[in-house]
Write a protein that holds these residues in place. Structure first.
Motif, short mmCIF file in Angstrom:
data_model
loop_
_atom_site.label_atom_id
_atom_site.label_comp_id
_atom_site.label_asym_id
_atom_site.label_seq_id
_atom_site.Cartn_x
_atom_site.Cartn_y
_atom_site.Cartn_z
N LEU A 63 0.76 -1.22 0.11
CA LEU A 63 0.02 0.06 0.04
C LEU A 63 0.86 1.24 -0.14
O LEU A 63 0.38 2.35 -0.53
N THR A 64 2.10 0.97 0.51
CA THR A 64 2.88 2.38 0.55
C THR A 64 3.25 2.77 -0.87
O THR A 64 3.59 3.75 -1.19
N ARG A 65 3.72 1.69 -1.91
CA ARG A 65 4.20 1.65 -3.04
C ARG A 65 2.98 0.90 -3.84
O ARG A 65 3.52 0.06 -4.63
N PRO A 66 1.91 1.43 -4.29
CA PRO A 66 0.74 0.75 -4.86
C PRO A 66 0.99 0.40 -6.15
O PRO A 66 0.53 -0.34 -7.08
N THR A 67 1.98 1.17 -7.04
CA THR A 67 2.27 0.83 -8.32
C THR A 67 3.46 -0.13 -8.41
O THR A 67 3.85 -0.52 -9.62
N LEU A 68 4.47 -0.26 -7.45
CA LEU A 68 5.56 -1.17 -7.62
C LEU A 68 5.21 -2.43 -7.74
O LEU A 68 4.32 -3.06 -6.97
N VAL A 69 6.00 -3.09 -8.84
CA VAL A 69 5.97 -4.64 -8.49
C VAL A 69 7.17 -4.94 -7.67
O VAL A 69 8.18 -4.63 -7.86
#
Length: 234
Positions: A169-175
């Motif tokens: 949730l902190t970096r929602p676009t990161l894989v």
């Protein structure tokens, strides 16, 4: 405050080894000889962490974990005499936080206990550093209060599961690669297998699926995982 640890094992020698190691590390120790006594001591002593043997007669460690997870997310570190991946994966899937195989190094066991306790203590530090809630779709996580909800329904997550979900949730676009997930959830230098990480991901998915969300974490084949839409299924 001195950490309170409950040791549950039907072998007296194993309990003695662990007790001595933990007391040298400055911890308060309680003991139980079987699963049923473990539940009684757990309710009475309110430990900060439980070291729980899987292979006990009658009411085994997996049964104890299932019962405790009905009402508590206290960290559980499993012990097993067998290096059996099925036991390892099942233990993590029903709510265990870590797994050590017998015979073990008392020093390593204490190190793993300390890692879990530091992670638990960091919740308060995280709350002071950042109390902002995180959300994606109908999924929300409040780091300050250590609360996770989907569409208003509370989720009972272990410390590791909460850490993984918070990282997404902190970096929602990161894989996220498995190594990045491991770093976010375990911290320090404790190494776990890819299968262990996969077990935690499976467990998170199952808990969200139970409240009608089957798209919380997407698998990116050959790379890792990313946060999904987190919306109720039609």
């Amino acid at each position: 405050m001195t950490p309170r640890i409950l040791i549950v094992d039907d072998e007296l020698h194993i309990r003695e080894v662990i007790r001595v190691a933990l007391k040298k590390a400055g911890m308060t120790v309680f003991e139980a000889r079987d699963g049923k006594e473990a539940l009684t001591r757990f309710a009475a002593d309110k430990p900060d962490l439980m070291i729980l043997d899987i292979g006990m007669p009658e009411f085994d460690g997996l049964d104890v974990c299932r019962e405790i997870r009905k009402s508590s997310d206290v960290p559980i570190l499993f012990l097993s005499a067998r290096d059996d991946e099925i036991d390892r994966v099942l233990g993590l899937e029903i709510g265990g936080d870590d797994y050590v195989t017998k015979p073990f190094s008392p020093r390593e066991l204490v190190a793993r206990v300390n890692v879990i306790l530091r992670r638990m203590a960091s919740r308060g530090e995280d709350a002071r550093a950042s109390t902002a809630a995180l959300s994606q779709g109908k999924l929300s996580v409040d780091p300050g209060q250590h609360i996770a909800e989907f569409a208003g329904t509370p989720l009972r997550l272990t410390a590791i599961e909460f850490g993984i979900l918070r990282a997404f949730l902190t970096r929602p676009t990161l894989v996220f690669s498995r190594e990045q997930i491991m770093s976010a959830a375990y911290q320090l230098n404790i190494q776990v297998s890819d299968r262990t990480i996969d077990s935690h991901i499976r467990n998170i998915r199952a808990k969200l699926s139970a409240v009608n969300c089957d798209n919380v974490i997407e698998t990116i084949h050959g790379v890792g995982f990313k946060l999904g839409r987190c919306e109720p299924q039609a």
